[in-house]
Write a protein that holds these residues in place. Structure first.
Motif, mmCIF file in Angstrom:
data_model
loop_
_atom_site.group_PDB
_atom_site.id
_atom_site.type_symbol
_atom_site.label_atom_id
_atom_site.label_comp_id
_atom_site.label_asym_id
_atom_site.label_seq_id
_atom_site.Cartn_x
_atom_site.Cartn_y
_atom_site.Cartn_z
ATOM 1 N N ALA A 233 0.907 -1.462 -0.103
ATOM 2 C CA ALA A 233 -0.449 -0.261 0.167
ATOM 3 C C ALA A 233 1.009 1.078 0.372
ATOM 4 O O ALA A 233 1.100 1.699 1.035
ATOM 5 N N CYS A 234 1.096 1.944 -0.894
ATOM 6 C CA CYS A 234 1.612 3.159 -0.618
ATOM 7 C C CYS A 234 1.059 4.234 -2.452
ATOM 8 O O CYS A 234 0.442 3.262 -2.491
ATOM 9 N N ARG A 235 1.666 4.823 -2.585
ATOM 10 C CA ARG A 235 1.500 6.485 -2.498
ATOM 11 C C ARG A 235 1.577 6.969 -4.324
ATOM 12 O O ARG A 235 1.084 7.199 -5.130
ATOM 13 N N GLY A 236 2.053 5.358 -4.982
ATOM 14 C CA GLY A 236 2.800 5.346 -6.440
ATOM 15 C C GLY A 236 4.219 4.475 -6.296
ATOM 16 O O GLY A 236 4.756 4.355 -5.978
ATOM 17 N N VAL B 156 -1.647 -0.433 -4.584
ATOM 18 C CA VAL B 156 -0.924 0.765 -4.928
ATOM 19 C C VAL B 156 -2.222 1.549 -5.386
ATOM 20 O O VAL B 156 -2.744 1.425 -6.137
ATOM 21 N N ASP B 157 -1.916 2.893 -4.374
ATOM 22 C CA ASP B 157 -2.965 3.796 -4.256
ATOM 23 C C ASP B 157 -2.639 5.547 -5.106
ATOM 24 O O ASP B 157 -2.741 5.922 -4.492
ATOM 25 N N GLY B 158 -1.846 5.227 -6.134
ATOM 26 C CA GLY B 158 -1.649 5.777 -6.980
ATOM 27 C C GLY B 158 -1.156 6.114 -8.332
ATOM 28 O O GLY B 158 -1.381 5.175 -8.439
ATOM 29 N N LEU C 46 -4.426 -1.420 -9.234
ATOM 30 C CA LEU C 46 -4.558 -0.884 -8.945
ATOM 31 C C LEU C 46 -5.944 -0.159 -7.928
ATOM 32 O O LEU C 46 -7.002 -1.259 -8.021
ATOM 33 N N HIS D 81 -5.894 5.755 -10.935
ATOM 34 C CA HIS D 81 -4.858 6.424 -10.892
ATOM 35 C C HIS D 81 -4.211 6.504 -12.137
ATOM 36 O O HIS D 81 -4.647 5.461 -12.846
ATOM 37 N N CYS E 236 -8.871 7.852 -14.475
ATOM 38 C CA CYS E 236 -7.854 8.363 -15.360
ATOM 39 C C CYS E 236 -7.479 7.942 -16.803
ATOM 40 O O CYS E 236 -8.265 7.516 -17.275
#
Length: 110
Positions: free
Chosen positions: A11-14, A29-31, A46, A50, A94
């Protein structure tokens, strides 16, 4: 990095990933995601709406988006992509830019 299979499940922002030879898997991934490989497949799943930019010479590209997310899918080489200003249509959540020279590209909702 060369000659590896890279799996990123966090779980990261990109994510921004480049490998020379090997597959790339990016999940959770949340970015925005940028994934590039010369020889290998690219799988991206995702958590939200995004942008994705994925390129491979030999291998398939699979992008999985959450249910209800509307993606505008474009291929590199069109003017809007070449100048780096890919426009998002008003009905898209997106933008997915994906190119594979010798593989299939699929963008689906799960």
């Amino acid at each position: 990095t060369a000659g590896i299979d890279l799996h990123l499940a966090a779980a990261c922002r990109g994510a921004q990933v480049t490998v020379t030879s090997g597959s790339v898997t990016v999940r959770g991934v949340d970015g925005p995601v940028q994934a590039h490989t010369t020889s290998g497949r690219i799988d991206v799943a995702l958590l939200g709406a995004h942008d994705v930019h994925a390129e491979t010479v030999s291998g398939r590209i699979k992008v999985s988006l959450p249910a209800g997310v509307r993606a505008h899918v474009v291929e590199p080489g069109v003017a809007a992509v070449d100048d780096g200003s890919t426009a998002r249509p008003s009905d898209a959540d997106c933008v997915v830019v994906a190119r594979s020279t010798s593989g299939r590209v699929s963008v689906t909702n799960r």
